[in-house]
Design an enzyme around this catalytic site. Structure first.
Site, PDB file in Angstrom:
ATOM      1  N   SER A  86       0.848  -1.188   0.000  1.00  0.00           N
ATOM      2  CA  SER A  86       0.000   0.000   0.000  1.00  0.00           C
ATOM      3  C   SER A  86       0.883   1.237   0.000  1.00  0.00           C
ATOM      4  O   SER A  86       1.622   1.470   0.964  1.00  0.00           O
ATOM      5  CB  SER A  86      -0.908   0.003   1.236  1.00  0.00           C
ATOM      6  OG  SER A  86      -1.602   1.236   1.347  1.00  0.00           O
ATOM      7  N   SER A  88       0.164   4.412   0.357  1.00  0.00           N
ATOM      8  CA  SER A  88      -0.161   5.317   1.463  1.00  0.00           C
ATOM      9  C   SER A  88      -0.018   4.649   2.821  1.00  0.00           C
ATOM     10  O   SER A  88       0.235   5.314   3.823  1.00  0.00           O
ATOM     11  CB  SER A  88      -1.596   5.832   1.319  1.00  0.00           C
ATOM     12  OG  SER A  88      -2.527   4.779   1.528  1.00  0.00           O
ATOM     13  N   GLU A 161       3.844   2.008  -7.657  1.00  0.00           N
ATOM     14  CA  GLU A 161       3.491   0.677  -8.166  1.00  0.00           C
ATOM     15  C   GLU A 161       4.570   0.101  -9.073  1.00  0.00           C
ATOM     16  O   GLU A 161       4.919  -1.078  -8.957  1.00  0.00           O
ATOM     17  CB  GLU A 161       2.158   0.768  -8.903  1.00  0.00           C
ATOM     18  CG  GLU A 161       1.016   1.149  -7.982  1.00  0.00           C
ATOM     19  CD  GLU A 161      -0.027   2.046  -8.632  1.00  0.00           C
ATOM     20  OE1 GLU A 161      -0.956   2.441  -7.914  1.00  0.00           O
ATOM     21  OE2 GLU A 161       0.093   2.358  -9.837  1.00  0.00           O
TER      22      GLU A 161
END
Length: 194
Positions: A86, A88, A161
């Site tokens: 993730s 964040s 990503e």
């Protein structure tokens, strides 16, 4: 062409981000993956696609690996680890699923940009990838407007990503070396149903 500027921005950021990963974090993460009974991976959206790509490579290495949310994923135990991806570190589903895994006693590896995030604070191992995430891109909107750069060349969480995918493929190379496996060994486990 914007295309060339975007390629250069993405490549330079990925190179910087992956070089800044703490080698001790990599070593500790790999040891945990090699020592547990089962590895569970999760992410949402494009981070979920990165998680699935990593799971596929772990399967090619002969490790027991499952993707959280798939119908054939068994119960996690204290002998397993969960790898949560993730940018964040604040995605609610990732946080709540990580809480369940920790309550059961399994290990948690967080791959995130923020070491002070909710996900990172509960993890046994935190691998920081400092790529720009969706949250950071929203915060930079005003500075982009002031500087005259009205559009980012790598939207939302792209840099995180892409960096995560390259980082995890590099982890696979290290595990291959540790296990004494070759590409030929991995190919034997690759699907033949396509």
């Amino acid at each position: 062409m914007i295309y060339h500027d975007a390629v250069n921005e993405i490549l330079s950021n990925v190179e910087k981000t992956t070089k800044e990963v703490n080698p001790e974090e990599i070593t500790t993460m790999i040891k945990m993956i090699e020592d547990v009974d089962n590895v569970y991976v999760m992410g949402l959206g494009r981070s979920g696609l990165v998680a699935k790509a990593f799971a596929m490579r772990l399967m090619h290495l002969g490790l027991n690996v499952y993707v959280v949310g798939e119908t054939i994923t068994p119960a996690i135990t204290e002998k397993d680890c969960l790898i949560a991806i993730s940018g964040s570190g604040e995605t609610s589903y990732i946080i709540s699923t990580s809480d369940i895994a920790k309550e059961i006693g399994s290990k948690l590896i967080a791959i995130t940009s923020y070491t002070d995030s909710s996900l990172a604070k509960k993890a046994d191992i935190v691998v920081q990838l400092k790529g720009r995430t969706k949250i950071e891109s929203e915060n930079n909107y005003i500075s982009r407007q002031i500087s005259g750069l009205h559009q980012t060349l790598s939207p939302l969480g792209t840099l995180f990503e892409v960096s995560a995918l390259i980082f995890l493929d590099s982890v696979i190379a290290e595990i291959m070396h540790d296990l004494g496996q070759t590409e030929k060994d991995l190919k034997k486990r690759h699907t033949v149903l396509e």
